[in-house]
Enzyme design. Sequence first.
Site, mmCIF file in Angstrom:
data_model
loop_
_atom_site.group_PDB
_atom_site.id
_atom_site.type_symbol
_atom_site.label_atom_id
_atom_site.label_comp_id
_atom_site.label_asym_id
_atom_site.label_seq_id
_atom_site.Cartn_x
_atom_site.Cartn_y
_atom_site.Cartn_z
ATOM 1 N N GLU A 256 35.105 44.287 44.513
ATOM 2 C CA GLU A 256 33.885 44.456 45.295
ATOM 3 C C GLU A 256 33.464 45.923 45.364
ATOM 4 O O GLU A 256 32.322 46.237 45.715
ATOM 5 C CB GLU A 256 34.114 43.903 46.702
ATOM 6 N N PRO A 311 28.557 38.962 53.188
ATOM 7 C CA PRO A 311 29.922 38.412 53.080
ATOM 8 C C PRO A 311 30.123 37.619 51.793
ATOM 9 O O PRO A 311 29.189 37.065 51.217
ATOM 10 C CB PRO A 311 30.024 37.520 54.320
ATOM 11 N N ARG A 312 31.357 37.554 51.357
ATOM 12 C CA ARG A 312 31.680 37.000 50.039
ATOM 13 C C ARG A 312 31.231 35.557 49.865
ATOM 14 O O ARG A 312 30.797 35.164 48.778
ATOM 15 C CB ARG A 312 33.195 37.109 49.802
ATOM 16 N N ASP A 313 31.372 34.749 50.912
ATOM 17 C CA ASP A 313 30.985 33.344 50.767
ATOM 18 C C ASP A 313 29.501 33.222 50.456
ATOM 19 O O ASP A 313 29.094 32.374 49.651
ATOM 20 C CB ASP A 313 31.362 32.552 52.026
#
Length: 600
Positions: A256, A311-313
């Site tokens: 990331e 956020p990753r989701d």
Amino acid sequence: MTDPSSIERHSFDVLVVGAGGAGLRAAIAAHDAGAKVGLVCKSLLGKAHTVMAEGGIAAAMGNVWSDDNWQVHFRDTMRGGKMLNHWRMAQLHAQEAPDRVRELEEWGALFDRTPDGLISQRDFGGHRFARLAHVGDRTGLELIRTLQQRAVALGISVFMECTVTQLLKEGDRLSGAFGYWRESGRFVVFEAPSVVLATGGIGKSYKVTSNSWEYTGDGHALALDAGADLVNMEFVQFHPTGMVWPPSVNGILVTESVRGDGGVLRNNEGRRFMFDYIPEFFKAETADSEDEADRWYDDKANNRRPPELLPRDEVARAINAEVKAGRGSPHGGVFLDIASRRSPEYIQRRLPSMYHQFKELADVDITAGPMEVGPTCHYVMGGVAVDPDTGESGVTGLYAAGEVAGGMHGSNRLGGNSLSDLLVFGRRAGLNAAYAAARVRSAPAIADDDVRNAATAALAPFDGTGDENPYTVQHDLQDVMHKLVGIIRNADEMRDALDKLVELRERTTRMTVEGHRQYNPGWHLALDLPNMLQVSECIARAALERTESRGGHTRDDFPGTDDTWGSVNLLCHLDDDAVAVRRQPLPSMPDELRRLFDET
């Protein structure tokens, strides 16, 4: 029949299973508390999957943004987990992370620096401020190097290339563990009143994963078999950016940090599509062009972040949607572009591992062109339900820390929180395991029959007469989880998955392993497969039970977030050897912490 008296034995106050960041930190803490410590690792010391956590350690040190503090970090963590986190774990994590980073520095970790000489901190998804202490994009490697060096200097006993297959109990409490040496196949018994599980995750149950070969859910299954509960198992994080080409590297993590240092995501039309997936309350009102929008969102002073740092989701679902809509890259992903945003010198200085990874594995120069990336199974938020302060499970003497422990991250983990999680709770689990061992007046005994049964179970694949190959079973398991319990789920597919898992479990009883116990990877996999199947069933059953979409759990038959599920966690346990799921109310958050979410 194996004679228990002929098996190699070792005795410790605290046995730590797993030698990644959590295991090493637990072993150091237990040793510092005066315990005799044994450390068991499945591979070689220093090869733990922690090295893949490249971006940094999330800690509100305030080195880059003086407004940062533990309350903001706590709030970011809870919001990232969609409020399903155990509030006490999130609080302890945010409060203690800065001290754990400074501790690493005292032990010799070499962090990147700000112009003022402080530990540098970078941006990451879901964090309001730049708070990830880092070493280029090799932070996990530096963390492991530092902890490993300290553990060795302290003289902690290390058992490398040794796999634990069963936890042993006397009555209701832990008495030790049974395992085998991977090189020779010989058995070994560890006597210990306190055992700390630090075995990592479950990613090898999925076809596309950033996880290394060790991540077969061993600790989750060991705890479940010993009588502990697993919490939040439906929440599996698919990291938005794994390599997608060539096939030999499919799933390998693209940190990331690339997006934290300015990289952007584009579809096959060249459009920066993440602007289309920004939550309504966060959208720019005046941006008429990509450049204008870019300037508006990249405004940290007003708490505005580039959409790639959601956020990753959320980012993973956006990439998945672009690919399904036919706007993906040639090999089924999207394009991650930092070359048009940063100079080659900046990229090679800040992202040396990524530069070499793509150059050597994909023949792509990331300073000159984009990378092809796509979601990859990366992390499981679910794990052993533990006491937040001590790390102890519901089984006396059994502790857990790191990815194998559940509760800290709720439904979605923020990037960088994994490394601070394992430092904070590795230390706590190690200390409390040592304190508990010191209070034991007489060490619990290990029964000879338990040792015989564990040895018989371990040797069963050699006695098989069936025609099933463990590699074929694993391949089919990964296919089931990838297609039916993956990034987007629905009830029909998960019921189908559960039926197929029953078939796969039956097939494991017909597995046959040829050859000897020495250097036999087929045998090793045959012993790992029951763990993978058990953990996969926990994921599927909990995901079927939770009739909403939240964090790392997305259902296309229940696409919205349901407030009635916002106060409930799911616990998996064994009921007569069958996985069962029950609901548990979330613990109540104190008013002084709840008020943090009322602030603008």
